[in-house]
Motif scaffolding. Structure first.
Motif, mmCIF file in Angstrom:
data_model
loop_
_atom_site.group_PDB
_atom_site.id
_atom_site.type_symbol
_atom_site.label_atom_id
_atom_site.label_comp_id
_atom_site.label_asym_id
_atom_site.label_seq_id
_atom_site.Cartn_x
_atom_site.Cartn_y
_atom_site.Cartn_z
ATOM 1 N N ALA A 142 52.869 78.425 -14.157
ATOM 2 C CA ALA A 142 51.636 78.593 -13.373
ATOM 3 C C ALA A 142 51.183 77.284 -12.740
ATOM 4 C CB ALA A 142 50.522 79.144 -14.264
ATOM 5 N N VAL A 143 51.518 76.148 -13.347
ATOM 6 C CA VAL A 143 51.119 74.855 -12.778
ATOM 7 C C VAL A 143 51.802 74.644 -11.433
ATOM 8 C CG1 VAL A 143 51.210 72.349 -13.098
ATOM 9 C CG2 VAL A 143 50.607 73.839 -15.012
ATOM 10 N N ARG A 144 53.118 74.837 -11.405
ATOM 11 C CA ARG A 144 53.841 74.665 -10.138
ATOM 12 C C ARG A 144 53.458 75.742 -9.132
ATOM 13 N NH1 ARG A 144 57.786 72.834 -13.888
ATOM 14 N NH2 ARG A 144 58.498 70.720 -13.388
ATOM 15 N N GLN A 145 53.240 76.964 -9.612
ATOM 16 C CA GLN A 145 52.862 78.040 -8.704
ATOM 17 C C GLN A 145 51.519 77.747 -8.042
ATOM 18 O OE1 GLN A 145 52.863 81.924 -10.517
ATOM 19 N NE2 GLN A 145 52.110 82.953 -8.680
ATOM 20 N N ALA A 146 50.583 77.208 -8.822
ATOM 21 C CA ALA A 146 49.259 76.899 -8.273
ATOM 22 C C ALA A 146 49.337 75.835 -7.189
ATOM 23 C CB ALA A 146 48.330 76.439 -9.391
ATOM 24 N N CYS A 147 50.272 74.885 -7.336
ATOM 25 C CA CYS A 147 50.373 73.780 -6.377
ATOM 26 C C CYS A 147 51.281 74.101 -5.189
ATOM 27 C CB CYS A 147 50.894 72.529 -7.084
ATOM 28 S SG CYS A 147 49.774 71.861 -8.334
ATOM 29 N N SER A 148 51.941 75.243 -5.219
ATOM 30 C CA SER A 148 52.963 75.540 -4.215
ATOM 31 C C SER A 148 52.400 75.670 -2.803
ATOM 32 C CB SER A 148 53.706 76.817 -4.589
ATOM 33 O OG SER A 148 52.816 77.935 -4.610
ATOM 34 N N ALA A 149 51.137 76.061 -2.684
ATOM 35 C CA ALA A 149 50.560 76.280 -1.362
ATOM 36 C C ALA A 149 49.857 75.044 -0.807
ATOM 37 C CB ALA A 149 49.574 77.448 -1.419
ATOM 38 N N LEU A 150 49.850 73.944 -1.545
ATOM 39 C CA LEU A 150 49.160 72.743 -1.083
ATOM 40 C C LEU A 150 49.900 72.109 0.094
ATOM 41 C CD1 LEU A 150 48.237 71.023 -4.476
ATOM 42 C CD2 LEU A 150 46.702 72.249 -2.927
ATOM 43 N N PRO A 151 49.172 71.505 1.034
ATOM 44 C CA PRO A 151 49.842 70.818 2.145
ATOM 45 C C PRO A 151 50.573 69.581 1.651
ATOM 46 C CG PRO A 151 47.486 70.376 2.174
ATOM 47 C CD PRO A 151 47.700 71.422 1.116
ATOM 48 N N ALA A 152 51.640 69.220 2.350
ATOM 49 C CA ALA A 152 52.447 68.068 1.950
ATOM 50 C C ALA A 152 52.092 66.812 2.728
ATOM 51 C CB ALA A 152 53.930 68.375 2.142
ATOM 52 N N SER A 153 51.237 66.925 3.728
ATOM 53 C CA SER A 153 50.875 65.762 4.544
ATOM 54 C C SER A 153 49.374 65.528 4.491
ATOM 55 C CB SER A 153 51.331 65.969 5.990
ATOM 56 O OG SER A 153 50.711 67.129 6.540
ATOM 57 N N ILE A 154 48.975 64.306 4.828
ATOM 58 C CA ILE A 154 47.572 63.893 4.771
ATOM 59 C C ILE A 154 47.018 63.782 6.182
ATOM 60 C CG2 ILE A 154 45.981 62.079 4.013
ATOM 61 C CD1 ILE A 154 48.078 61.260 1.946
ATOM 62 N N ASP A 155 45.819 64.320 6.366
ATOM 63 C CA ASP A 155 45.131 64.238 7.654
ATOM 64 C C ASP A 155 43.790 63.548 7.420
ATOM 65 O OD1 ASP A 155 44.436 64.595 10.303
ATOM 66 O OD2 ASP A 155 43.695 66.642 10.003
ATOM 67 N N THR A 196 54.745 60.524 -0.336
ATOM 68 C CA THR A 196 54.825 61.984 -0.391
ATOM 69 C C THR A 196 55.834 62.512 0.625
ATOM 70 O OG1 THR A 196 52.913 62.172 1.104
ATOM 71 C CG2 THR A 196 52.481 62.308 -1.252
ATOM 72 N N GLY A 197 55.937 61.851 1.757
ATOM 73 C CA GLY A 197 56.893 62.281 2.773
ATOM 74 C C GLY A 197 58.330 62.103 2.334
ATOM 75 N N ARG A 198 58.583 61.113 1.460
ATOM 76 C CA ARG A 198 59.944 60.834 1.009
ATOM 77 C C ARG A 198 60.260 61.435 -0.353
ATOM 78 N NH1 ARG A 198 61.091 55.568 0.000
ATOM 79 N NH2 ARG A 198 59.010 54.700 0.175
ATOM 80 N N TYR A 199 59.230 62.004 -1.019
ATOM 81 C CA TYR A 199 59.451 62.479 -2.385
ATOM 82 C C TYR A 199 60.361 63.703 -2.407
ATOM 83 C CZ TYR A 199 58.754 64.172 -7.094
ATOM 84 O OH TYR A 199 58.985 64.602 -8.377
ATOM 85 N N ARG A 200 61.290 63.693 -3.380
ATOM 86 C CA ARG A 200 62.160 64.840 -3.626
ATOM 87 C C ARG A 200 62.111 65.159 -5.120
ATOM 88 N NH1 ARG A 200 61.396 64.616 0.849
ATOM 89 N NH2 ARG A 200 62.815 64.631 2.644
ATOM 90 N N ASP A 201 62.258 66.428 -5.462
ATOM 91 C CA ASP A 201 62.221 66.836 -6.868
ATOM 92 C C ASP A 201 63.195 65.996 -7.694
ATOM 93 O OD1 ASP A 201 60.354 68.734 -6.316
ATOM 94 O OD2 ASP A 201 61.735 70.432 -6.326
ATOM 95 N N GLY A 202 62.710 65.497 -8.816
ATOM 96 C CA GLY A 202 63.535 64.683 -9.683
ATOM 97 C C GLY A 202 63.380 63.193 -9.463
ATOM 98 N N ASP A 203 62.757 62.789 -8.357
ATOM 99 C CA ASP A 203 62.515 61.365 -8.132
ATOM 100 C C ASP A 203 61.549 60.832 -9.192
ATOM 101 O OD1 ASP A 203 64.098 61.464 -5.917
ATOM 102 O OD2 ASP A 203 62.462 61.317 -4.453
ATOM 103 N N THR A 253 39.406 62.666 1.522
ATOM 104 C CA THR A 253 40.645 62.869 2.269
ATOM 105 C C THR A 253 41.657 63.674 1.461
ATOM 106 O OG1 THR A 253 40.326 60.798 3.490
ATOM 107 C CG2 THR A 253 42.558 61.715 3.433
ATOM 108 N N LEU A 254 41.838 63.321 0.200
ATOM 109 C CA LEU A 254 42.820 64.014 -0.628
ATOM 110 C C LEU A 254 42.312 65.377 -1.092
ATOM 111 C CD1 LEU A 254 44.243 61.116 -2.832
ATOM 112 C CD2 LEU A 254 45.127 62.039 -0.691
ATOM 113 N N GLY A 255 41.023 65.485 -1.343
ATOM 114 C CA GLY A 255 40.454 66.756 -1.754
ATOM 115 C C GLY A 255 40.772 67.117 -3.198
ATOM 116 N N ALA A 256 40.237 68.244 -3.639
ATOM 117 C CA ALA A 256 40.412 68.729 -5.009
ATOM 118 C C ALA A 256 41.484 69.803 -5.045
ATOM 119 C CB ALA A 256 39.089 69.280 -5.539
#
Length: 282
Positions: free
Chosen positions: A142-155, A177-184, A207-210
């Motif tokens: 559920a932790v990963r599922q909850a975060c799955s819809a979050l944006p990957a870039s910052i505005d 965040t732009g260069r991050y890959r799973d397992g890094d 900027t980052l939000g909750a």
């Protein structure tokens, strides 16, 4: 003392509701001692579904790997006595938390005294229980599922008046965040190492939000882990006995390691669970 990343400035609203550090001591001793009582003995005679579940959990722990998906055991329809006995048997371990799924369902998570075993209760917007699971995993799915819809870039816009270092920090976060890959390995930004004005911290929070996940860990001191509104960016704060922040960081990673069951935990938990089964359920 400088305010932490998720601590609001004086007179402000708290930017995120998080669980109180140290609010309730671990219940592991009382939970395990319960099994030695006459009340537990009577419950164990009645609750055969719990007795059947324990070896299945142990078998799952025996083959579980930290980097593999976990296994869910649905206890939603178990009798209430079985659920209570499962609660008492599993106890309360070091990590607990809440995750809000994209569907609006809330997952309430509690690690057992056996690391890598989790009790997950799913509730709807009205607080009604919709599902109840035991999960064997390094961290609940559920932790990963909850975060799955979050944006990957910052505005963000221009830095506010009084800002000192927030723009370089945002650039660093965006790059990582732009260069991050799973397992890094995690990239950690420690606010103690450079000056951040209140204007910096306020702008960084805005900027980052909750995000949708809040966890606490009491493994080595108290730690609060909070997802921001950007994928793979976490606030990780360590507290002393006076509930004062002693280390305030942002981690760019999948999930901070302090919340995750380690590889060796699974076999230790398997052995412990089999000991409990042998002593009380056979």
């Amino acid at each position: 003392m400088k305010a932490g990343f998720w601590v609001a400035p004086e007179g402000g609203d708290t930017p995120m509701t998080v669980m109180e550090i140290g609010a309730e001591p671990p219940l592991r001793a009382r939970k395990l001692n319960f099994l030695a009582t006459s009340t537990a003995e009577e419950m164990i005679r009645r609750c055969r579904r719990t007795a059947e579940l324990l070896p299945e959990l142990a078998d799952a722990l025996a083959v579980q790997k930290a980097d593999r998906p976990g296994r869910l055991f649905d206890i939603t329809d178990y009798p209430e006595d079985d659920k209570e006995l499962i609660t008492q048997t599993l106890g309360e371990g070091e990590v607990a938390g809440v995750a809000v799924l994209p569907s609006g369902i809330t997952a309430q998570m509690q690690e057992a005294v056996m690391a890598g075993v989790w009790r997950i209760r799913f509730t709807d917007a009205e607080g009604r229980l919709v599902a109840d699971y035991v999960e064997v995993a390094s961290i609940p799915a559920a932790v990963r599922q909850a975060c799955s819809a979050l944006p990957a870039s910052i505005d963000h816009g221009a830095a506010p008046d009084g800002a000192m270092n927030v723009m370089p920090v945002l650039t660093e976060i965006g790059d990582r965040t732009g260069r991050y890959r799973d397992g890094d390995p995690a990239h950690i930004i420690t606010f103690s190492l450079f000056p951040m004005s209140p204007e910096d911290m306020n702008f960084l929070q805005e900027t980052l939000g909750a995000g949708p996940v809040q966890l606490t860990s009491r493994g080595y001191g108290s730690c609060r882990i909070v997802a921001t509104g950007i994928r793979n960016v976490w606030s990780v704060q360590f507290y002393n006995a006076m509930d004062t922040i002693i280390l305030d960081t942002l981690e760019i990673c999948d999930i901070p390691a302090v919340a995750i069951a380690a590889e060796e935990d699974f076999l230790d938990s398997e052995a412990r669970l089999r000991d409990i089964e042998e002593a009380y359920f056979k």
